[in-house]
Design a protein around this motif. Sequence first.
Motif, PDB file in Angstrom:
ATOM      1  N   LEU A  50       0.864  -1.172   0.000  1.00  0.00           N
ATOM      2  CA  LEU A  50       0.000   0.000   0.000  1.00  0.00           C
ATOM      3  C   LEU A  50       0.903   1.224   0.000  1.00  0.00           C
ATOM      4  O   LEU A  50       1.770   1.361   0.855  1.00  0.00           O
ATOM      5  CB  LEU A  50      -0.888   0.005   1.247  1.00  0.00           C
ATOM      6  N   LEU A  51       0.705   2.118  -0.967  1.00  0.00           N
ATOM      7  CA  LEU A  51       1.514   3.327  -1.063  1.00  0.00           C
ATOM      8  C   LEU A  51       0.669   4.521  -0.662  1.00  0.00           C
ATOM      9  O   LEU A  51      -0.416   4.740  -1.198  1.00  0.00           O
ATOM     10  CB  LEU A  51       2.040   3.516  -2.491  1.00  0.00           C
ATOM     11  N   VAL A  52       1.188   5.295   0.292  1.00  0.00           N
ATOM     12  CA  VAL A  52       0.469   6.458   0.795  1.00  0.00           C
ATOM     13  C   VAL A  52       1.360   7.683   0.620  1.00  0.00           C
ATOM     14  O   VAL A  52       2.411   7.787   1.245  1.00  0.00           O
ATOM     15  CB  VAL A  52       0.075   6.275   2.278  1.00  0.00           C
ATOM     16  N   ASP A  53       0.926   8.582  -0.252  1.00  0.00           N
ATOM     17  CA  ASP A  53       1.659   9.829  -0.459  1.00  0.00           C
ATOM     18  C   ASP A  53       0.875  10.981   0.170  1.00  0.00           C
ATOM     19  O   ASP A  53      -0.189  10.765   0.759  1.00  0.00           O
ATOM     20  CB  ASP A  53       1.934  10.072  -1.931  1.00  0.00           C
ATOM     21  N   LEU A  54       1.388  12.192   0.048  1.00  0.00           N
ATOM     22  CA  LEU A  54       0.727  13.331   0.672  1.00  0.00           C
ATOM     23  C   LEU A  54      -0.677  13.570   0.132  1.00  0.00           C
ATOM     24  O   LEU A  54      -1.588  13.898   0.891  1.00  0.00           O
ATOM     25  CB  LEU A  54       1.580  14.600   0.496  1.00  0.00           C
ATOM     26  N   ALA A  55      -0.847  13.362  -1.163  1.00  0.00           N
ATOM     27  CA  ALA A  55      -2.182  13.548  -1.747  1.00  0.00           C
ATOM     28  C   ALA A  55      -3.178  12.590  -1.128  1.00  0.00           C
ATOM     29  O   ALA A  55      -4.317  12.956  -0.820  1.00  0.00           O
ATOM     30  CB  ALA A  55      -2.122  13.373  -3.259  1.00  0.00           C
ATOM     31  N   ARG A  56      -2.764  11.357  -0.925  1.00  0.00           N
ATOM     32  CA  ARG A  56      -3.677  10.379  -0.327  1.00  0.00           C
ATOM     33  C   ARG A  56      -3.979  10.708   1.130  1.00  0.00           C
ATOM     34  O   ARG A  56      -5.099  10.515   1.598  1.00  0.00           O
ATOM     35  CB  ARG A  56      -3.064   8.981  -0.434  1.00  0.00           C
TER      36      ARG A  56
END
Length: 61
Positions: A50-56
């Motif tokens: 699971l990839l979580v960036d700032l947008a998410r």
Amino acid sequence: MGLGHLERLRHVTALLAGRGVDTTAVRLACYSGAGFTDDLRAAGDRGEVLLVDLARIYEGE
């Protein structure tokens, strides 16, 4: 972040499993404010991480 980060998470999961910890429900996740490499994004597309960036974080899925 790149595949090396995912490999470290996989290694830790294997170590825990080797010690008898139930890891069947483990979901690997990487959080980054700087982004992910194409290889890591491909692993995310395959459901391996699971990839979580700032947008998410700030905007949701």
